[in-house]
Design a protein around this motif. Structure first.
Motif, PDB file in Angstrom:
ATOM      1  N   VAL A   1       0.897  -1.234   0.023  1.00 31.14           N
ATOM      2  CA  VAL A   1      -0.067  -0.021   0.133  1.00 31.14           C
ATOM      3  C   VAL A   1       0.863   1.206  -0.126  1.00 31.14           C
ATOM      4  N   VAL A   2       2.045   1.090   0.830  1.00 30.53           N
ATOM      5  CA  VAL A   2       2.784   2.491   1.051  1.00 30.53           C
ATOM      6  C   VAL A   2       3.441   2.536  -0.407  1.00 30.53           C
ATOM      7  N   ARG A   3       3.970   1.672  -1.053  1.00 27.42           N
ATOM      8  CA  ARG A   3       4.684   1.556  -2.339  1.00 27.42           C
ATOM      9  C   ARG A   3       3.653   1.894  -3.401  1.00 27.42           C
ATOM     10  N   SER A   4       2.590   1.393  -3.543  1.00 30.67           N
ATOM     11  CA  SER A   4       1.618   1.697  -4.627  1.00 30.67           C
ATOM     12  C   SER A   4       0.977   3.152  -4.628  1.00 30.67           C
ATOM     13  N   THR A   5       0.608   3.639  -3.246  1.00 31.39           N
ATOM     14  CA  THR A   5       0.447   5.024  -3.139  1.00 31.39           C
ATOM     15  C   THR A   5       1.212   5.914  -3.514  1.00 31.39           C
ATOM     16  N   LEU A   6       2.526   5.668  -3.190  1.00 36.36           N
ATOM     17  CA  LEU A   6       3.537   6.836  -3.415  1.00 36.36           C
ATOM     18  C   LEU A   6       3.731   6.751  -4.903  1.00 36.36           C
ATOM     19  N   VAL A   7       3.758   5.484  -5.594  1.00 34.04           N
ATOM     20  CA  VAL A   7       3.970   5.383  -7.397  1.00 34.04           C
ATOM     21  C   VAL A   7       2.750   6.252  -7.902  1.00 34.04           C
ATOM     22  N   GLN A   8       1.516   5.949  -7.408  1.00 38.51           N
ATOM     23  CA  GLN A   8       0.375   6.782  -8.097  1.00 38.51           C
ATOM     24  C   GLN A   8       0.448   8.143  -7.859  1.00 38.51           C
ATOM     25  N   LEU A   9       0.620   8.664  -6.587  1.00 34.58           N
ATOM     26  CA  LEU A   9       0.404   9.774  -6.155  1.00 34.58           C
ATOM     27  C   LEU A   9       1.712  11.008  -6.666  1.00 34.58           C
ATOM     28  N   ASP A  10       2.858  10.134  -6.651  1.00 34.42           N
ATOM     29  CA  ASP A  10       4.207  11.094  -7.275  1.00 34.42           C
ATOM     30  C   ASP A  10       4.579  11.079  -8.504  1.00 34.42           C
TER      31      ASP A  10
END
Length: 428
Positions: A346-355
């Motif tokens: 969840v941390v990785r996927s959210t960072l990839v999508q938002l950034d």
């Protein structure tokens, strides 16, 4: 840091698919558009998990060779590497819904082919590898495109919850799929592959009916070396993204015990296909519970350090599973392993999508899929080779200890990731 100042190319003009008003963050799942996306992801993941269980048990039945289990992972991995640049570019240039629907339709046909070969009694290990390679090629396009589609279904403010909920679909499927596959295998692999084909077809129908919440931005720049390799360049220029993706990749690579579950089920825990189904479902039980918790209680502080802690717990749980000879303890270790892995996901996927800007999400997502998704298959190959040299127990323990060492090294190499506080640092 605002992503609007980070685009390497001009943004593509807004496309014109039908859009619908945004829902509030707490009501993401009550929205029909997101539900359609969620169920499509559920069905395609169940279909793939059923397919994977059948392939693992069938290839081990045919060969009794742990190295052949690792070869299945390698055969799935190679198409992802070969197609990484093409798949990301396609996802950013064309309608993502159409790409996903086409991939799922092809997967349905391939699973149906496996069913026909198994029911006809003429399948052997060579046929299995051909079908697995073709499935790997279609998923090389489906996975990054399906991930890149999600931000068009929800708003940026909703995205952390949506990522957790979408992950819960995947984990629910990983619970349901192996259990269905393990029990259905009693009736023969042909039945399992038929179920897989049906679920892929249902997923394709669901994706075809998705309308977009936000208009997607497509890549319009001509194809060039710069545009093709932009995903790599973008990740490399962002230490937080590079650290998160590489940490998850190495942990999954070293902790690839999933490939050895047929050996553990048959030779160490002395169970049958039903036990293999339970073992394969156990990580998803922990992951699903954690995904639902994170959807209700998103990470608001110390996201980077929480990710490092979760990967460390993943390594410890891997070691416990490696030394266990009791089915309940093995399942419990896999539950903890799955829960800790879900935090990292969840941390990785959210960072990839938002950034990542929208017109680059396909290319960045393709790189992410190869680093993470394909590392599952490469990890299976590594585990198969290590098991052939050290035995299955030694291979799993070595992977868990290696994961703990990686956490210590990565905290020093990527201090920006360790210092990352909030996942969502941009305005809604």
């Amino acid at each position: 840091m605002p992503t609007r100042n980070l685009r390497p190319f001009p943004a593509a003009p807004m496309s014109s698919p039908a859009t619908v008003p945004a829902a509030e963050p707490d009501s993401v799942f009550r929205d029909s558009v997101f539900r359609r996306y969620w169920f499509a992801r559920l069905c395609t993941t169940i279909g793939y998990q059923i397919f994977t269980v059948a392939v693992g048990w069938q290839i081990y039945d045919l060969t009794r060779d742990p190295l052949m289990l690792g070869m299945v992972g390698l055969v799935q991995f190679l198409p992802s590497v070969a197609l990484i640049l093409m798949s990301g570019h396609v996802a950013d240039r064309f309608d993502r819904r159409r790409i996903v629907r086409t991939c799922q339709s092809l997967e349905a046909m391939l699973a149906a082919g496996m069913a026909a070969a198994s029911l006809g009694g003429w399948i052997d290990s060579h046929h299995i590898f051909v079908f697995v390679a073709l499935i790997g090629a279609t998923r090389a396009f489906e996975n990054p495109t399906l991930q890149a589609l999600l931000p068009s279904v929800v708003t940026p403010r909703q995205l952390p919850r949506a990522v957790a909920l979408a992950s819960s679909a995947g984990q629910a499927a990983i619970i349901i799929g192996p259990a269905i596959g393990g029990f259905a295998y009693v009736a023969g692999p042909g039945v399992v592959y038929t179920l897989s084909a049906t679920l892929f077809a249902i997923a394709a129908l669901l994706v075809g009916g998705i309308t977009l919440r936000q208009a997607a931005q497509r890549l319009t720049a001509p194809v060039s070396v710069r545009t093709v390799f932009a995903g790599f360049a973008y990740i490399r220029s962002r230490p937080v993204l590079l650290g998160a993706i590489s940490l998850d990749m190495v942990a999954v690579l070293l902790g690839g015990a999933a490939a050895l579950l047929p050996i553990y089920a048959r030779d160490i825990l002395h169970t049958g296909p039903w036990g293999l189904g339970l073992l394969r479902s156990s990580p998803a039980i922990g992951a699903l519970a954690m995904a639902l918790w994170l959807a209700r209680h998103p990470l608001n502080r110390r996201a980077g350090r929480v990710m490092f802690a979760a990967v460390a717990v993943f390594g410890v749980a891997t070691v416990v599973f490696g030394v266990s000879t009791w089915l309940p303890l093995s399942m419990a270790a896999l539950v903890v392993l799955g829960a800790s892995d879900m935090i990292s996901v969840v941390v990785r996927s959210t960072l990839v999508q938002l950034d990542t800007p929208d017109d680059m999400r396909g290319r960045v997502g393709a790189v992410n899929s190869v680093f993470i998704g394909a590392s599952n298959q490469l990890g299976e190959f590594e585990s198969g080779v290590t098991a052939a040299l050290l035995g299955p127990v030694g291979a799993v323990i070595l992977g868990g200890v290696g994961t703990l060492l990686v956490v210590a090294v990565w905290m020093r190499l990527f201090p920006a990731l360790a210092a990352r506080d909030k996942l969502h640092e941009h305005p809604a």
